[in-house]
Scaffold this motif. Structure first.
Motif, PDB file in Angstrom:
ATOM      1  N   VAL A  23       0.820  -1.212   0.000  1.00 38.15           N
ATOM      2  CA  VAL A  23       0.000   0.000   0.000  1.00 38.15           C
ATOM      3  C   VAL A  23       0.856   1.266   0.000  1.00 38.15           C
ATOM      4  O   VAL A  23       0.534   2.241  -0.682  1.00 38.15           O
ATOM      5  N   ARG A  24       1.952   1.264   0.740  1.00 36.73           N
ATOM      6  CA  ARG A  24       2.717   2.491   0.960  1.00 36.73           C
ATOM      7  C   ARG A  24       3.840   2.757  -0.033  1.00 36.73           C
ATOM      8  O   ARG A  24       4.298   3.894  -0.152  1.00 36.73           O
ATOM      9  N   MET A  25       4.332   1.751  -0.718  1.00 39.96           N
ATOM     10  CA  MET A  25       5.471   1.952  -1.613  1.00 39.96           C
ATOM     11  C   MET A  25       5.063   2.796  -2.826  1.00 39.96           C
ATOM     12  O   MET A  25       3.945   2.712  -3.304  1.00 39.96           O
ATOM     13  N   PRO A  26       6.011   3.577  -3.344  1.00 40.05           N
ATOM     14  CA  PRO A  26       5.648   4.568  -4.368  1.00 40.05           C
ATOM     15  C   PRO A  26       5.473   4.029  -5.784  1.00 40.05           C
ATOM     16  O   PRO A  26       4.699   4.588  -6.555  1.00 40.05           O
ATOM     17  N   ASP A  27       6.181   2.975  -6.167  1.00 36.47           N
ATOM     18  CA  ASP A  27       6.032   2.488  -7.542  1.00 36.47           C
ATOM     19  C   ASP A  27       5.899   0.973  -7.557  1.00 36.47           C
ATOM     20  O   ASP A  27       6.023   0.307  -6.531  1.00 36.47           O
ATOM     21  N   ILE A  28       5.642   0.434  -8.734  1.00 36.98           N
ATOM     22  CA  ILE A  28       5.351  -0.998  -8.858  1.00 36.98           C
ATOM     23  C   ILE A  28       6.550  -1.863  -8.499  1.00 36.98           C
ATOM     24  O   ILE A  28       6.398  -2.956  -7.972  1.00 36.98           O
ATOM     25  N   CYS A  79       8.974  -1.264  -6.239  1.00 38.73           N
ATOM     26  CA  CYS A  79       9.109  -1.344  -4.778  1.00 38.73           C
ATOM     27  C   CYS A  79       7.993  -2.209  -4.188  1.00 38.73           C
ATOM     28  O   CYS A  79       8.218  -2.977  -3.255  1.00 38.73           O
ATOM     29  N   ARG A  80       6.795  -2.076  -4.716  1.00 42.01           N
ATOM     30  CA  ARG A  80       5.671  -2.891  -4.237  1.00 42.01           C
ATOM     31  C   ARG A  80       5.921  -4.369  -4.503  1.00 42.01           C
ATOM     32  O   ARG A  80       5.622  -5.221  -3.668  1.00 42.01           O
ATOM     33  N   MET A  81       6.463  -4.659  -5.671  1.00 40.61           N
ATOM     34  CA  MET A  81       6.774  -6.038  -6.031  1.00 40.61           C
ATOM     35  C   MET A  81       7.791  -6.615  -5.049  1.00 40.61           C
ATOM     36  O   MET A  81       7.652  -7.745  -4.587  1.00 40.61           O
ATOM     37  N   HIS A  82       8.799  -5.845  -4.708  1.00 42.34           N
ATOM     38  CA  HIS A  82       9.830  -6.297  -3.781  1.00 42.34           C
ATOM     39  C   HIS A  82       9.238  -6.557  -2.393  1.00 42.34           C
ATOM     40  O   HIS A  82       9.517  -7.584  -1.776  1.00 42.34           O
ATOM     41  N   ALA A  83       8.398  -5.647  -1.931  1.00 39.22           N
ATOM     42  CA  ALA A  83       7.784  -5.812  -0.607  1.00 39.22           C
ATOM     43  C   ALA A  83       6.883  -7.043  -0.568  1.00 39.22           C
ATOM     44  O   ALA A  83       6.874  -7.790   0.423  1.00 39.22           O
ATOM     45  N   ALA A  84       6.150  -7.265  -1.625  1.00 41.08           N
ATOM     46  CA  ALA A  84       5.212  -8.390  -1.636  1.00 41.08           C
ATOM     47  C   ALA A  84       5.929  -9.729  -1.671  1.00 41.08           C
ATOM     48  O   ALA A  84       5.527 -10.675  -0.989  1.00 41.08           O
ATOM     49  N   THR A  85       6.999  -9.833  -2.442  1.00 38.30           N
ATOM     50  CA  THR A  85       7.639 -11.137  -2.598  1.00 38.30           C
ATOM     51  C   THR A  85       8.564 -11.480  -1.443  1.00 38.30           C
ATOM     52  O   THR A  85       8.560 -12.604  -0.963  1.00 38.30           O
ATOM     53  N   LYS A  86       9.349 -10.539  -0.983  1.00 34.58           N
ATOM     54  CA  LYS A  86      10.341 -10.851   0.056  1.00 34.58           C
ATOM     55  C   LYS A  86       9.676 -11.067   1.412  1.00 34.58           C
ATOM     56  O   LYS A  86       9.814 -12.118   2.031  1.00 34.58           O
ATOM     57  N   ALA A  87       8.977 -10.072   1.894  1.00 36.00           N
ATOM     58  CA  ALA A  87       8.376 -10.173   3.226  1.00 36.00           C
ATOM     59  C   ALA A  87       7.227 -11.182   3.239  1.00 36.00           C
ATOM     60  O   ALA A  87       7.035 -11.890   4.227  1.00 36.00           O
ATOM     61  N   GLY A  88       6.478 -11.248   2.159  1.00 32.81           N
ATOM     62  CA  GLY A  88       5.370 -12.198   2.092  1.00 32.81           C
ATOM     63  C   GLY A  88       5.831 -13.637   2.139  1.00 32.81           C
ATOM     64  O   GLY A  88       5.254 -14.477   2.837  1.00 32.81           O
ATOM     65  N   ALA A  89       6.879 -13.951   1.399  1.00 33.86           N
ATOM     66  CA  ALA A  89       7.395 -15.321   1.383  1.00 33.86           C
ATOM     67  C   ALA A  89       7.943 -15.722   2.751  1.00 33.86           C
ATOM     68  O   ALA A  89       7.704 -16.835   3.227  1.00 33.86           O
ATOM     69  N   PHE A  90       8.651 -14.814   3.385  1.00 33.40           N
ATOM     70  CA  PHE A  90       9.204 -15.135   4.702  1.00 33.40           C
ATOM     71  C   PHE A  90       8.092 -15.257   5.744  1.00 33.40           C
ATOM     72  O   PHE A  90       8.140 -16.125   6.615  1.00 33.40           O
ATOM     73  N   GLY A  91       7.072 -14.424   5.656  1.00 29.36           N
ATOM     74  CA  GLY A  91       5.946 -14.504   6.589  1.00 29.36           C
ATOM     75  C   GLY A  91       5.191 -15.815   6.469  1.00 29.36           C
ATOM     76  O   GLY A  91       4.865 -16.456   7.470  1.00 29.36           O
ATOM     77  N   VAL A  92       4.922 -16.237   5.243  1.00 30.15           N
ATOM     78  CA  VAL A  92       4.238 -17.514   5.034  1.00 30.15           C
ATOM     79  C   VAL A  92       5.090 -18.674   5.534  1.00 30.15           C
ATOM     80  O   VAL A  92       4.585 -19.623   6.136  1.00 30.15           O
ATOM     81  N   SER A  93       6.395 -18.588   5.317  1.00 29.46           N
ATOM     82  CA  SER A  93       7.294 -19.649   5.792  1.00 29.46           C
ATOM     83  C   SER A  93       7.265 -19.765   7.310  1.00 29.46           C
ATOM     84  O   SER A  93       7.214 -20.874   7.858  1.00 29.46           O
ATOM     85  N   LEU A  94       7.288 -18.636   7.998  1.00 34.91           N
ATOM     86  CA  LEU A  94       7.247 -18.681   9.460  1.00 34.91           C
ATOM     87  C   LEU A  94       5.910 -19.223   9.972  1.00 34.91           C
ATOM     88  O   LEU A  94       5.877 -19.977  10.947  1.00 34.91           O
ATOM     89  N   ILE A  95       4.828 -18.863   9.319  1.00 37.06           N
ATOM     90  CA  ILE A  95       3.521 -19.359   9.736  1.00 37.06           C
ATOM     91  C   ILE A  95       3.427 -20.873   9.534  1.00 37.06           C
ATOM     92  O   ILE A  95       2.915 -21.604  10.391  1.00 37.06           O
ATOM     93  N   LEU A  96       3.959 -21.367   8.432  1.00 34.20           N
ATOM     94  CA  LEU A  96       3.932 -22.810   8.188  1.00 34.20           C
ATOM     95  C   LEU A  96       4.886 -23.561   9.118  1.00 34.20           C
ATOM     96  O   LEU A  96       4.601 -24.695   9.513  1.00 34.20           O
ATOM     97  N   LEU A  97       5.997 -22.948   9.479  1.00 32.02           N
ATOM     98  CA  LEU A  97       6.876 -23.569  10.481  1.00 32.02           C
ATOM     99  C   LEU A  97       6.194 -23.622  11.840  1.00 32.02           C
ATOM    100  O   LEU A  97       6.377 -24.588  12.595  1.00 32.02           O
ATOM    101  N   ALA A  98       5.412 -22.608  12.163  1.00 30.14           N
ATOM    102  CA  ALA A  98       4.636 -22.637  13.407  1.00 30.14           C
ATOM    103  C   ALA A  98       3.636 -23.786  13.384  1.00 30.14           C
ATOM    104  O   ALA A  98       3.419 -24.449  14.402  1.00 30.14           O
ATOM    105  N   LEU A  99       3.059 -24.049  12.239  1.00 33.15           N
ATOM    106  CA  LEU A  99       2.141 -25.184  12.100  1.00 33.15           C
ATOM    107  C   LEU A  99       2.871 -26.497  12.320  1.00 33.15           C
ATOM    108  O   LEU A  99       2.352 -27.404  12.985  1.00 33.15           O
ATOM    109  N   CYS A 100       4.079 -26.607  11.769  1.00 29.92           N
ATOM    110  CA  CYS A 100       4.875 -27.833  11.969  1.00 29.92           C
ATOM    111  C   CYS A 100       5.226 -28.041  13.435  1.00 29.92           C
ATOM    112  O   CYS A 100       5.265 -29.176  13.911  1.00 29.92           O
ATOM    113  N   VAL A 101       5.507 -26.966  14.140  1.00 30.98           N
ATOM    114  CA  VAL A 101       5.849 -27.089  15.556  1.00 30.98           C
ATOM    115  C   VAL A 101       4.604 -27.430  16.377  1.00 30.98           C
ATOM    116  O   VAL A 101       4.660 -28.243  17.299  1.00 30.98           O
TER     117      VAL A 101
END
Length: 97
Positions: free
Chosen positions: A25-30, A32-54
Motif C-alpha cells: 500500500v505504501r510503496m511509491p512504484d510498482i 518497490c511494491r513487487m519487492h515488498a510483496a515477494t520478500k516479506a510475504g514469502a518469509f511470513g508464510v514460511s514462518l507461519i507454516l513452520l509454526a504449524l509444523c511445531v
C-alpha cells in the motif's frame, strides 16, 4: 514450551505478512511494491507454516508445509520477475526521491 515456540513463530510470520501488506500500500512504484510483496510475504508464510509444523508435529503436516514453502519460494521470484517485466514493457515510471 512447544506452544510458546509455535506462538512466537506465528506472531513473527503475521508481522512479516503485515509488513508486506503495508509495503504494497505504501510503496511509491510498482517495483518497490513487487519487492515488498515477494520478500516479506514469502518469509511470513514460511514462518507461519513452520509454526504449524511445531504445533502439529505429524509427518504429513510437516511434509505438506515444507512442500508449500518450497513451492512459494520457487514461484515468488518468477512472479516478481514477470511483474517487473510488465512494468518495463508498459514503461511505468520509476520513483524519484
Amino acid at each position: 514450551m512447544i506452544a510458546f515456540i509455535s506462538s512466537a513463530l506465528l506472531l513473527l510470520g503475521s508481522l512479516f505478512a503485515l509488513v508486506a501488506a503495508i509495503g504494497i500500500v505504501r510503496m511509491p512504484d510498482i517495483y518497490c511494491r513487487m519487492h515488498a510483496a515477494t520478500k516479506a510475504g514469502a518469509f511470513g508464510v514460511s514462518l507461519i507454516l513452520l509454526a504449524l509444523c511445531v504445533a502439529i508435529p505429524t509427518l504429513r503436516v510437516c511434509i505438506q508445509s515444507i512442500l508449500i514453502i518450497a513451492f512459494f519460494y520457487l514461484t515468488a521470484p518468477v512472479a516478481a520477475h514477470l511483474i517487473g517485466r510488465v512494468g518495463i514493457i508498459q514503461k511505468l515510471p520509476l520513483w524519484k526521491p
